[in-house]
Design a protein around this motif. Structure first.
Motif, mmCIF file in Angstrom:
data_model
loop_
_atom_site.group_PDB
_atom_site.id
_atom_site.type_symbol
_atom_site.label_atom_id
_atom_site.label_comp_id
_atom_site.label_asym_id
_atom_site.label_seq_id
_atom_site.Cartn_x
_atom_site.Cartn_y
_atom_site.Cartn_z
ATOM 1 N N GLY A 140 -5.978 5.480 -0.410
ATOM 2 C CA GLY A 140 -5.989 6.688 0.414
ATOM 3 C C GLY A 140 -4.886 6.737 1.467
ATOM 4 O O GLY A 140 -5.000 7.493 2.442
ATOM 5 N N TRP A 141 -3.844 5.978 1.285
ATOM 6 C CA TRP A 141 -2.712 5.996 2.229
ATOM 7 C C TRP A 141 -2.069 7.385 2.257
ATOM 8 O O TRP A 141 -1.815 7.980 1.217
ATOM 9 C CB TRP A 141 -1.689 4.948 1.803
ATOM 10 C CG TRP A 141 -0.443 4.944 2.639
ATOM 11 C CD1 TRP A 141 0.709 5.613 2.392
ATOM 12 C CD2 TRP A 141 -0.234 4.244 3.874
ATOM 13 N NE1 TRP A 141 1.619 5.368 3.386
ATOM 14 C CE2 TRP A 141 1.074 4.540 4.310
ATOM 15 C CE3 TRP A 141 -1.030 3.402 4.657
ATOM 16 C CZ2 TRP A 141 1.615 4.008 5.484
ATOM 17 C CZ3 TRP A 141 -0.495 2.875 5.826
ATOM 18 C CH2 TRP A 141 0.796 3.178 6.228
ATOM 19 N N ARG A 142 -1.808 7.904 3.477
ATOM 20 C CA ARG A 142 -1.222 9.240 3.592
ATOM 21 C C ARG A 142 0.181 9.229 4.173
ATOM 22 O O ARG A 142 0.923 10.168 4.030
ATOM 23 C CB ARG A 142 -2.131 10.138 4.456
ATOM 24 C CG ARG A 142 -3.470 10.405 3.793
ATOM 25 C CD ARG A 142 -4.350 11.287 4.637
ATOM 26 N NE ARG A 142 -3.858 12.640 4.778
ATOM 27 C CZ ARG A 142 -3.914 13.572 3.832
ATOM 28 N NH1 ARG A 142 -4.434 13.275 2.671
ATOM 29 N NH2 ARG A 142 -3.463 14.791 4.056
ATOM 30 N N GLY A 143 0.518 8.188 4.883
ATOM 31 C CA GLY A 143 1.868 8.108 5.442
ATOM 32 C C GLY A 143 2.033 8.888 6.731
ATOM 33 O O GLY A 143 3.110 9.404 7.023
ATOM 34 N N THR A 144 0.965 8.982 7.518
ATOM 35 C CA THR A 144 1.079 9.657 8.819
ATOM 36 C C THR A 144 1.788 8.729 9.809
ATOM 37 O O THR A 144 1.792 7.509 9.606
ATOM 38 C CB THR A 144 -0.321 9.998 9.376
ATOM 39 O OG1 THR A 144 -1.036 8.767 9.540
ATOM 40 C CG2 THR A 144 -1.095 10.910 8.443
ATOM 41 N N ILE A 200 0.835 -1.215 0.000
ATOM 42 C CA ILE A 200 0.000 0.000 0.000
ATOM 43 C C ILE A 200 0.873 1.271 0.000
ATOM 44 O O ILE A 200 0.669 2.158 -0.835
ATOM 45 C CB ILE A 200 -0.993 -0.005 1.192
ATOM 46 C CG1 ILE A 200 -1.943 -1.201 1.070
ATOM 47 C CG2 ILE A 200 -1.783 1.292 1.255
ATOM 48 C CD1 ILE A 200 -2.815 -1.430 2.296
ATOM 49 N N PRO A 201 1.883 1.379 0.910
ATOM 50 C CA PRO A 201 2.709 2.612 0.883
ATOM 51 C C PRO A 201 3.469 2.786 -0.437
ATOM 52 O O PRO A 201 3.684 3.922 -0.878
ATOM 53 C CB PRO A 201 3.690 2.409 2.040
ATOM 54 C CG PRO A 201 3.050 1.413 2.937
ATOM 55 C CD PRO A 201 2.260 0.516 2.042
ATOM 56 N N ASP A 202 3.848 1.670 -1.068
ATOM 57 C CA ASP A 202 4.539 1.778 -2.355
ATOM 58 C C ASP A 202 3.593 2.298 -3.436
ATOM 59 O O ASP A 202 3.975 3.128 -4.263
ATOM 60 C CB ASP A 202 5.093 0.409 -2.776
ATOM 61 C CG ASP A 202 6.463 0.163 -2.179
ATOM 62 O OD1 ASP A 202 6.950 1.038 -1.442
ATOM 63 O OD2 ASP A 202 7.044 -0.899 -2.448
ATOM 64 N N PHE A 203 2.372 1.809 -3.409
ATOM 65 C CA PHE A 203 1.381 2.329 -4.371
ATOM 66 C C PHE A 203 1.181 3.828 -4.149
ATOM 67 O O PHE A 203 0.990 4.584 -5.096
ATOM 68 C CB PHE A 203 0.051 1.595 -4.220
ATOM 69 C CG PHE A 203 0.054 0.210 -4.807
ATOM 70 C CD1 PHE A 203 0.662 -0.047 -6.027
ATOM 71 C CD2 PHE A 203 -0.552 -0.861 -4.165
ATOM 72 C CE1 PHE A 203 0.671 -1.324 -6.580
ATOM 73 C CE2 PHE A 203 -0.547 -2.133 -4.708
ATOM 74 C CZ PHE A 203 0.064 -2.364 -5.918
ATOM 75 N N ALA A 204 1.246 4.239 -2.870
ATOM 76 C CA ALA A 204 1.066 5.672 -2.569
ATOM 77 C C ALA A 204 2.233 6.492 -3.119
ATOM 78 O O ALA A 204 2.025 7.591 -3.642
ATOM 79 C CB ALA A 204 0.931 5.871 -1.063
#
Lengths: 456, 165
Positions: free
Chosen positions: A197-201, A168-172
């Motif tokens: 909708g991953w934001r990386g908070t 998911i973070p890679d797709f972001a």
């Protein structure tokens, strides 16, 4: 932060996702043709019934079950190895985990196809589901085959989620990049959806890491249970050379061994084909090569222990199977297996030069062949010599079975080529994180080495 | 600042930490501050006053218990629903039940863990992308502060003053 330097190297990983790659196209096309062979052969069997396969009395389990065990073994390449490396916090795991986890997912999907193929009538598969059939029957929970269904379903579910969650973070990352470069393209839309909708908070990272850690811990016993249960398909029967107490660990070791082998070959091809030697570097091959060597020794030890007790026990039915392997009709296969699974690895892998990419890939290819032979010997070798001598028989695979075997290899390649074009094969954020950790540790180490310089 | 927020890009996590501390000293509530990055940062790089927490170890234990119980009951109730004559022996013996229950424990733990991750992360999320999100792809850290319209100019001036060359 790693900043722009990191993104320059990452281009090699992102290229297959954004542009036409002739090598990937040709690979997909060729493997796609093999997928055609698989479905043609299977379709032929469904139309003409299971009689078109070579299985017959007394060898009722032939290529299909051999392939089933082989592919389930291959599946131990990824999730298990990746989970072990995560739990032990091996820093060099970072470029390896994704390509290994993808192997698990695809190998499990293919392995899971074989019981369906073996049924002859795939439509009755739902009899294995825990729901009442039209005859009011429930699955027999006492059967290891039923345990297989549960274990493989659990492992497949866990492996797919374990692969997808860190993606998911890679797709972001790709989404954020693509949103600026091509905000309206279909590709951007795909990555927007995939990033969910991953934001990386910090809270998201904290929860994700906790989740991955927990799944790594849970998935290790699940992976072990899967191949132990596959071994019990055999060991719970009183067939000669199947009814063995060490079959569980023997199968698990064999599975991890074949898993590392396929990982070695896949990593070599990825390194060559995608030019990602920066990530899949010699250190990674060296470390995995050492693990490979350890499993070669373990597998050799188990094989020796298994055969020694049979030879020493000298029980009539078991001796018949044993003799066929050592000096009878299966001897060429048996000794080929020993050469490629033990002698060649032990001749190459102990030396640092042998643990280079090419050396480990060659050993890996040999081990893959050897482990397939091992499963063939276990399944066909035993069933050819049942306890009642009058029932002895032989087995020759038909073109349908061979077509399905070749096609399954093609299907694996096809799925893998497809995956390469949808997601980065090396986890971007994990590699970045590794660089940050290294950068943070470097000044601290420098300070520890030269404390006086700063004080001065 | 089209979304009523002030966005700042930092190339190092140390700079982001300093900025967050300053925001804390200026009395900005942590609910109004958002930190974002493309990698997990050190756990102290969070808005002052906020706390990271996850219920994952506990929820996975609960999930495992539920999954194990469900699979155990599936086997037990099946035996009772189809009482085969077995001469006093159990229809499904305990070791067998154990194998099935174990798989239930595992699948329960896995599914609950993933569900908890999604829940705690607020995924799938529908927030619109910010104007500087492409910096995340470059491995930078973004800090966004929600501020009143009137205060925004002062904030921006202050932020520009702290910018590095």
């Amino acid at each position: 932060m790693a900043g722009p330097a990191a993104s320059v190297h990452e281009e090699a990983l992102l290229r297959p996702l954004s542009s036409f790659r002739p090598k990937l196209f040709v690979g997909s096309l060729l493997t796609g043709l093999l997928v055609g062979v698989l479905f043609y052969s299977w379709g032929y069997q469904i139309v003409n019934d299971i009689g078109v396969a070579g299985i017959n009395r007394p060898v009722f389990w032939g290529f299909y079950i051999v392939n089933f065990v082989f592919w389930i073994g291959i599946s131990h390449a990824g999730t298990l190895i990746s989970a072990i490396l995560r739990v032990t916090q091996a820093e060099w795991r970072r470029p390896v985990t994704r390509c290994a986890e993808a192997i698990t997912t695809f190998a499990l999907l293919i392995g899971g196809l074989f019981p369906l193929i073996h049924l002859g009538r795939p439509g009755v598969f739902w009899y294995m589901m825990p729901i009442p059939t039209e005859r009011g029957l429930w699955p027999n929970f006492r059967s290891p085959l039923m345990w297989d269904v549960l274990a493989i379903t659990t492992y497949l579910t866990g492996s797919v989620l374990y692969l997808l969650l860190p993606m998911i973070p890679d797709f972001a990352i790709i989404r954020d990049k693509a949103m600026r470069e091509h905000p309206k393209s279909l590709r951007t839309l795909f990555f927007r959806v995939a990033a969910i909708g991953w934001r990386g908070t910090p809270q998201q990272w904290f929860s994700l890491e906790a989740g991955i850690r927990t799944m790594a811990v849970v998935i290790i016993p699940v992976a072990i249970s899967v191949h132990t249960i596959v071994s019990w398909d055999f060991a719970m029967a009183i067939q000669p050379m199947w009814h063995s107490t060490i079959f569980g660990p023997y199968f698990v070791v064999g599975a991890i061994y074949s898993g590392v082998a396929v990982l070695m070959v896949a990593m070599y091809l990825l390194r060559k084909g995608l030019g990602i030697g920066e990530y899949l570097n010699d250190k990674v091959f060296n470390n995995l090569g050492l693990m490979f060597l350890a499993f070669a020794l373990l597998w050799g030890y188990f094989t020796f222990a298994e055969h020694l007790t049979v030879w020493y026990g000298n029980e009539h039915a078991e001796r018949a199977v044993f003799d066929a392997r050592i000096s009878g009709e299966f001897a060429p296969l048996f000794w080929t297996m020993i050469v490629v699974n033990v002698l060649i690895p032990l001749a190459i892998l102990p030396f640092p030069k042998g643990r280079k990419p090419l050396g480990t890939a060659i050993v890996g290819l040999g081990v893959l062949v050897g482990m397939w032979i091992e499963r063939y010997l276990i399944v066909v070798g035993t069933l050819s010599f049942p306890r009642l001598d009058f029932n002895a028989g032989s087995y020759t695979p038909s073109w349908v079975e061979i077509g399905i075997l070749v096609g399954s290899v093609g299907l694996f390649g096809f799925l893998y080529f497809g995956f390469l074009q949808l997601a980065p094969i090396v986890s971007l954020w994990e590699v970045r994180e590794g660089e940050h950790i290294k950068n943070r540790q470097a000044p601290a180490q420098q300070h520890a080495l030269h404390p006086a310089s700063e004080e001065a | 600042m089209p979304d009523g927020r002030l966005h700042a890009v930092f190339t190092t996590s140390a700079d982001a930490r300093t900025a967050l501390n300053r925001l804390g000293q200026d009395g900005v509530a942590h609910e109004n501050v958002e930190v974002r990055s493309s990698v997990p940062l050190e756990h102290d790089i969070i808005p002052v006053g906020s706390k990271l927490r996850s219920r994952i170890p506990w929820t996975s234990i609960v999930g495992a218990t539920l999954g194990g119980t469900a699979f155990f009951l599936m086997v037990k109730l099946t035996s009772e629903a189809y009482p085969l004559p077995t001469g006093g022996m159990p229809i499904v013996p305990l070791p067998t039940t154990g194998v099935v229950t174990f798989e239930g424990l595992a699948i329960g733990a896995i599914l609950t863990t993933v569900a908890t991750v999604l829940l705690e992360c607020g995924l799938p999320g529908l927030k619109k992308p910010g104007p500087l999100d492409h910096h995340l792809a470059l491995d930078h850290v973004l800090v966004s502060v929600t501020c009143d319209e009137g205060a925004s100019t002062a904030w921006a001036v202050k932020a520009i003053e702290t910018a590095r060359d």
